[in-house]
Design an enzyme around this catalytic site. Structure first.
Site, PDB file in Angstrom:
ATOM      1  N   HIS A 117     -12.510   4.475 -45.096  1.00 49.74           N
ATOM      2  CA  HIS A 117     -13.628   5.412 -45.300  1.00 49.74           C
ATOM      3  C   HIS A 117     -13.044   6.643 -45.991  1.00 49.74           C
ATOM      4  O   HIS A 117     -11.873   6.980 -45.779  1.00 49.74           O
ATOM      5  CB  HIS A 117     -14.212   5.906 -43.978  1.00 49.74           C
ATOM      6  CG  HIS A 117     -14.783   4.858 -43.078  1.00 49.74           C
ATOM      7  ND1 HIS A 117     -14.023   4.137 -42.207  1.00 49.74           N
ATOM      8  CD2 HIS A 117     -16.055   4.444 -42.892  1.00 49.74           C
ATOM      9  CE1 HIS A 117     -14.800   3.310 -41.528  1.00 49.74           C
ATOM     10  NE2 HIS A 117     -16.037   3.473 -41.917  1.00 49.74           N
ATOM     11  N   ASP A 120     -11.196   8.913 -43.673  1.00 46.57           N
ATOM     12  CA  ASP A 120      -9.967   8.390 -43.043  1.00 46.57           C
ATOM     13  C   ASP A 120      -8.752   8.864 -43.821  1.00 46.57           C
ATOM     14  O   ASP A 120      -7.683   9.082 -43.250  1.00 46.57           O
ATOM     15  CB  ASP A 120      -9.914   6.851 -43.082  1.00 46.57           C
ATOM     16  CG  ASP A 120     -11.068   6.180 -42.406  1.00 46.57           C
ATOM     17  OD1 ASP A 120     -11.678   6.797 -41.527  1.00 46.57           O
ATOM     18  OD2 ASP A 120     -11.358   5.016 -42.763  1.00 46.57           O
ATOM     19  N   GLU A 284     -19.273  -8.861 -39.751  1.00 46.75           N
ATOM     20  CA  GLU A 284     -18.308  -8.515 -38.694  1.00 46.75           C
ATOM     21  C   GLU A 284     -18.627  -9.353 -37.450  1.00 46.75           C
ATOM     22  O   GLU A 284     -19.771  -9.394 -36.982  1.00 46.75           O
ATOM     23  CB  GLU A 284     -18.396  -7.025 -38.372  1.00 46.75           C
ATOM     24  CG  GLU A 284     -17.450  -6.636 -37.253  1.00 46.75           C
ATOM     25  CD  GLU A 284     -17.202  -5.132 -37.183  1.00 46.75           C
ATOM     26  OE1 GLU A 284     -17.198  -4.466 -38.239  1.00 46.75           O
ATOM     27  OE2 GLU A 284     -16.994  -4.635 -36.071  1.00 46.75           O
ATOM     28  N   ASP A 312     -15.378  -8.646 -41.599  1.00 45.83           N
ATOM     29  CA  ASP A 312     -14.652  -7.736 -40.720  1.00 45.83           C
ATOM     30  C   ASP A 312     -14.227  -8.561 -39.510  1.00 45.83           C
ATOM     31  O   ASP A 312     -15.056  -8.964 -38.679  1.00 45.83           O
ATOM     32  CB  ASP A 312     -15.522  -6.539 -40.315  1.00 45.83           C
ATOM     33  CG  ASP A 312     -15.350  -5.376 -41.293  1.00 45.83           C
ATOM     34  OD1 ASP A 312     -14.689  -5.565 -42.333  1.00 45.83           O
ATOM     35  OD2 ASP A 312     -15.865  -4.277 -41.010  1.00 45.83           O
ATOM     36  N   ASP A 325     -14.565  -4.242 -30.694  1.00 48.80           N
ATOM     37  CA  ASP A 325     -13.623  -4.294 -31.823  1.00 48.80           C
ATOM     38  C   ASP A 325     -12.231  -4.778 -31.407  1.00 48.80           C
ATOM     39  O   ASP A 325     -11.216  -4.147 -31.742  1.00 48.80           O
ATOM     40  CB  ASP A 325     -13.493  -2.908 -32.484  1.00 48.80           C
ATOM     41  CG  ASP A 325     -14.676  -2.569 -33.376  1.00 48.80           C
ATOM     42  OD1 ASP A 325     -15.442  -3.469 -33.739  1.00 48.80           O
ATOM     43  OD2 ASP A 325     -14.820  -1.372 -33.719  1.00 48.80           O
ATOM     44  N   ASP A 355     -11.171  -5.054 -38.716  1.00 49.17           N
ATOM     45  CA  ASP A 355     -11.917  -3.924 -38.158  1.00 49.17           C
ATOM     46  C   ASP A 355     -11.747  -4.059 -36.642  1.00 49.17           C
ATOM     47  O   ASP A 355     -12.686  -4.399 -35.920  1.00 49.17           O
ATOM     48  CB  ASP A 355     -13.381  -3.988 -38.590  1.00 49.17           C
ATOM     49  CG  ASP A 355     -14.102  -2.679 -38.319  1.00 49.17           C
ATOM     50  OD1 ASP A 355     -13.518  -1.833 -37.615  1.00 49.17           O
ATOM     51  OD2 ASP A 355     -15.234  -2.496 -38.800  1.00 49.17           O
TER      52      ASP A 355
HETATM   53  C1  XUL Z   1     -18.646   0.091 -37.214  1.00 48.84           C
HETATM   54  C2  XUL Z   1     -17.991  -0.617 -38.332  1.00 48.84           C
HETATM   55  C3  XUL Z   1     -17.505   0.227 -39.446  1.00 48.84           C
HETATM   56  C4  XUL Z   1     -17.674  -0.385 -40.798  1.00 48.84           C
HETATM   57  C5  XUL Z   1     -17.322   0.532 -41.931  1.00 48.84           C
HETATM   58  O1  XUL Z   1     -19.098  -0.735 -36.204  1.00 48.84           O
HETATM   59  O2  XUL Z   1     -17.832  -1.804 -38.304  1.00 48.84           O
HETATM   60  O3  XUL Z   1     -16.178   0.534 -39.211  1.00 48.84           O
HETATM   61  O4  XUL Z   1     -16.900  -1.529 -40.929  1.00 48.84           O
HETATM   62  O5  XUL Z   1     -18.017   1.721 -41.886  1.00 48.84           O
HETATM   63 CO    CO Z   2     -16.915  -3.147 -39.614  1.00 46.57          CO
END
Ligand code: XUL
Ligand code: CO
Length: 453
Positions: A117, A120, A284, A312, A325, A355
């Site tokens: 990001h 970051d 994700e 992700d 996560d 992620d």
């Molecule tokens: C949040 C998430 C973020 C995105 C990028 O749940 O997954 O980190 O991957 O903004």
């Molecule tokens: Co993510």
């Protein structure tokens, strides 16, 4: 020591002399019998599977925010990790040190890509001009590190959920002023992406949603999101961004209702807004499970629509209803994910971005390596097993056979859209229905044979 003194131009005076992960060298493949926690047991980057190396299949990426920013802070407690790269005189020096630590880690673990990001890589600034200036300044440093290590940018994105200005949303904020401020972040991130040769650009809209209809015009907000994304697409194409725009679905958290609920919803949005030539999804695992799906379900929805952009890679906790996560360790999940990915012809310009964060009580520096090693090994195992399944063909054949009544005769006519409701109903009068088992348990047993046989 990985990096030499940088003493020119913008970076004058900031030297990158330290080794941050002392005593840890390049992580090597040692095979399944190794007891070395700092070695790969299953991820052998050079091993060829179906004509591609594991490295090429898996396209691993390291997430800047979890690995080099998140310090163990949670809603109930303070940081549990202290990072030596945060000890710097000013924000810019801290960002350079963090970049050094990041590239040292990424090269030692041997990942070909990274993701970040905007905030970051350099501290955020409320002053828009400073925000742009600082971001471009650190981008030069990142470019230099990328060139010297060969590490590439899988994607970057803009954090439009942490700053209080986004408490009511970014592109979907009811205040146009906030929408415009969000555009500054997206525009600058796209500029930086092009500078760094990024392969994708991600939109994750954690605050693109709402808490109550009592204060929300949902129709207007979703239309604004479409307009915003078309503007981003047009700007990206204008400045030479040739990569893929990705929407990362998530059903909730931090908002109660998030507009990009799951793959199916995001694809509907993409198509409704004429974005299908430029946009795909970034799936994700833990977001799919929060939406009540399996990870492989959301991947399959994307694959079936030509929308599987990137992944992700993480996993959730079956007993917790939030986004934990965790690093992937569930090989059943990675196998089923890799099965979809292989059938999709691979990840193309996407990758497997971790992620994922180590638990807040995994506080040794080496835990950052160990957690990634586990994630990479779990996907390597998934790839091996999925490739075995594909070669053997029993599951694919079973599925094909299950639909064989559509392969000829009236069934074929139906699939080709050449029947009327009257024709279909007339056939239904004489149709002979045999009870056909779905054989789920047999297929589960077969999956176990591929995994452990
Ligand atoms: C949040 C998430 C973020 C995105 C990028 O749940 O997954 O980190 O991957 O903004
Ligand atoms: Co993510």
């Amino acid at each position: 020591m990985l990096f030499q003194t940088i003493a020119s131009g913008d970076e004058q005076g900031v030297t990158a002399m330290s080794e941050y992960f002392k005593g840890i060298g390049k992580i090597e493949y040692e095979g399944p019998n190794s007891k070395n926690p700092l070695a790969f047991k299953f991820y052998d980057p050079k091993k060829v599977i179906d004509g591609k190396t594991m490295r090429e299949h898996l396209r691993f990426a390291i997430a800047y925010w979890h690995s080099f920013c998140a310090d163990g802070t949670d809603m109930f407690g303070k940081p549990t990790m202290t990072f030596p790269w945060n000890d710097a005189a000013d924000a810019y020096s801290a960002a350079v040190k963090k970049a050094d630590a990041a590239f040292e880690f990424i090269t030692k673990i041997g990942a070909p890509f990274f993701c970040f990001h905007d905030v970051d890589v350099i501290a955020d600034s409320d002053d828009p001009a400073k925000y742009e200036e600082n971001y471009h300044r650190i981008a030069k440093v990142l470019k230099e590190r990328m060139d010297s290590t060969g590490v590439k940018l899988l994607w970057n994105t803009s954090n439009m959920f942490s700053h209080p200005r986004y408490m009511n949303g970014a592109a979907t904020n009811p205040d146009f002023n906030v929408v415009a401020r969000a555009a500054l972040q997206v525009k600058t991130s796209l500029d930086v992406n092009v500078e760094l040769g990024g392969e994708n650009y991600v939109f994750w809209g954690g605050r693109e949603g709402y808490m109550t209809l009592l204060n929300t015009d949902m129709k207007r907000e979703i239309e604004h999101m479409g307009t915003f994304m078309r503007m981003a697409r047009d700007y990206g194409r204008k400045i030479g961004f040739n990569g893929v725009f990705l929407i990362e679905p998530k059903p909730m958290e931090p908002s109660k209702h998030q507009y990009d609920y799951d793959a199916s919803t995001a694809i509907g949005f993409i198509k409704a807004n004429g974005l299908e030539k430029d946009f795909k999804c970034n799936i994700e695992a833990n977001h799919a499970t929060l939406a009540g799906h399996t990870f492989s379900h959301d991947l399959q929805v994307c694959a079936d629509n030509g929308m599987l952009g990137s992944v992700d890679a993480n996993q959730g906790d079956a007993q917790n209803g939030w986004d934990t996560d965790e690093f992937p360790s569930n090989v059943y999940e990675t196998t089923q994910a890799m099965r979809v990915i292989l059938a999709n012809g691979g990840l193309h310009s996407g990758g497997l971005n971790f992620d994922a964060k180590r638990r807040r009580n995994s506080t040794d520096m080496e835990d950052l390596f160990i957690s990634h090693i586990g994630g990479m090994d779990s996907f390597a195992l998934g790839l091996e097993v999925a490739s075995k399944m594909k070669k053997d063909g029993a599951i694919d054949d079973f599925i094909k056979q299950r639909y064989s009544s559509f392969d000829n005769g009236m069934g074929k006519k139906f699939e080709e859209d050449k029947m009327s409701m009257e024709d279909l109903a007339a056939f239904g009068k004489t149709a002979v229905i045999h009870q056909t088992s779905g054989k789920q348990e047999m297929l589960n047993n077969l999956l176990n044979s591929y995994l452990f046989g």
